[in-house]
Design an enzyme around this catalytic site. Structure first.
Site: not given
Length: 365
Positions: A181, A211, A284
């Site tokens: 993402h 992911d 992230s």
């Protein structure tokens, strides 16, 4: 070599007082330096003349002694003293002139030889200084170029930043792992080191379901890391196990620490785990380490409703992903995760210093 040292060396050489090793070195110097050799020859002649002069004086003294003995014995009659003195000066004048000339010539030659030798030494020193100066200038030039390159953005002109996050090396040849993402929607990717240097990268693998994305740095300025300092944990982590993270929620790398909160993620997801580590947008894709310097996961999301509830994909997901893509694409057959941690037992500050060069900000355009 100073002139006094040079003369002392010549004297000791001619008197055979030099040690064997020094004598061999001096003879080599004579062979390689004609002026030094000539200086030795001239000095040898000078000493020979002085020896002859000394012998002549001794001979004269002996004659005078004999003369006095004969005069005392009445065998001969004494002449006028003044005439004798004049005669001796006249006789010695030529020898003394020769000795003085040789001494003068020798002095001039020694001075010339020393001057020449000194001049050669100075030229050698100047050449050495020039070489050192050129090296220093070249080094400074490279430093400036590296600094300029580090500050130059590799982002495409007028491109809009879509998203960003963190990534870290899984292979020193320039392979990074991050969240899918983080790069979603982008077509051009740039990664930035903790020193601010940017590198162009391209996608090597993307799986939005898991992911996970793997980027490959494709920039000529990239320098391969021969060894990564950390390894990847194959087993599960224990509850309460101390953890720490590195990431780019800001323009500079940020350290945080916490612990393992739960072995599963949101709604009992077994692909992820819950960690008690502060995280913000930009974290992230960042690595989660245990105290031994083993990667136990990748931060991929957090609960907005609860402070400090962060989820991470376990390291086993990375291992499985690599096994899969190596089977599907031979391009990755040489891609290998580091097997051993190099930072086990180090204090945290030293661990971070070893790791931070392997963690990058990921920018998607």
């Amino acid at each position: 070599m100073e002139d006094v040292q040079l003369m002392d060396a010549i004297e000791r050489y001619l008197r055979n007082e030099m040690p064997q090793e020094e004598r061999a070195h001096f003879e080599q110097l004579r062979k390689s330096n004609p002026d030094i050799d000539q200086l030795v020859v001239e000095h040898t002649m000078f000493l020979q003349q002085m020896d002859q002069f000394s012998e002549w004086k001794d001979f004269k003294a002996t004659l005078q002694d004999v003369h006095h003995q004969l005069a005392d014995a009445g065998e001969i009659r004494e002449g006028q003293p003044k005439a004798t003195v004049v005669s001796l000066l006249r006789k010695y004048k030529k020898v003394m002139a020769v000795a003085a000339s040789i001494a003068g010539i020798t002095t001039v030659l020694i001075a010339g030889g020393v001057s020449w030798y000194t001049r050669q030494a100075s030229n050698a020193e100047l050449q050495q200084l020039r070489r050192e100066f050129k090296i220093e200038v070249a080094n400074k030039k490279n430093e400036v170029l590296d600094e300029v390159n580090a500050k130059m953005s590799k982002a495409p002109q007028n491109a809009e930043l879509i998203s960003g996050g963190t990534g870290f090396l899984i292979d020193g040849k320039g392979y990074l792992v991050t969240n899918a993402h983080v790069i979603k929607g982008g077509s051009t990717f740039v990664v930035q080191s903790n020193k601010g240097q940017e590198f162009r990268a391209k996608t090597a693998y993307v799986n939005y379901n898991s992911d996970i994305a793997i980027l490959k740095i494709s920039d000529e300025d990239w320098k391969t890391h021969s060894v990564l300092p950390y390894s990847f944990r194959k087993g599960n982590s224990d509850l309460g196990e101390p953890l720490f993270t590195l990431g780019f929620p800001r323009e500079e790398i940020v350290y945080n620490e916490g612990y393992m909160s739960a072995k599963t993620g949101y709604n009992g997801d077994t692909l992820t785990c819950q960690i008690g580590v502060p995280a913000n947008p930009g974290n992230s894709g960042g690595p989660v380490f245990n105290k031994n310097g083993e990667v136990i996961g990748i931060i991929n999301t957090r609960l907005r409703q609860a402070e400090g509830v962060v989820f991470a994909l376990t390291a086993k997901n990375i291992i499985r992903t690599l096994e899969t893509i190596k089977k599907e694409d031979s391009t990755f057959k040489n891609l290998k995760l580091p097997q051993n941690t190099q930072i086990k037992g180090m204090d945290r500050v030293q661990q971070i210093k070893k790791i931070e060069d392997c963690v990058f900000m990921v920018k998607s355009y």
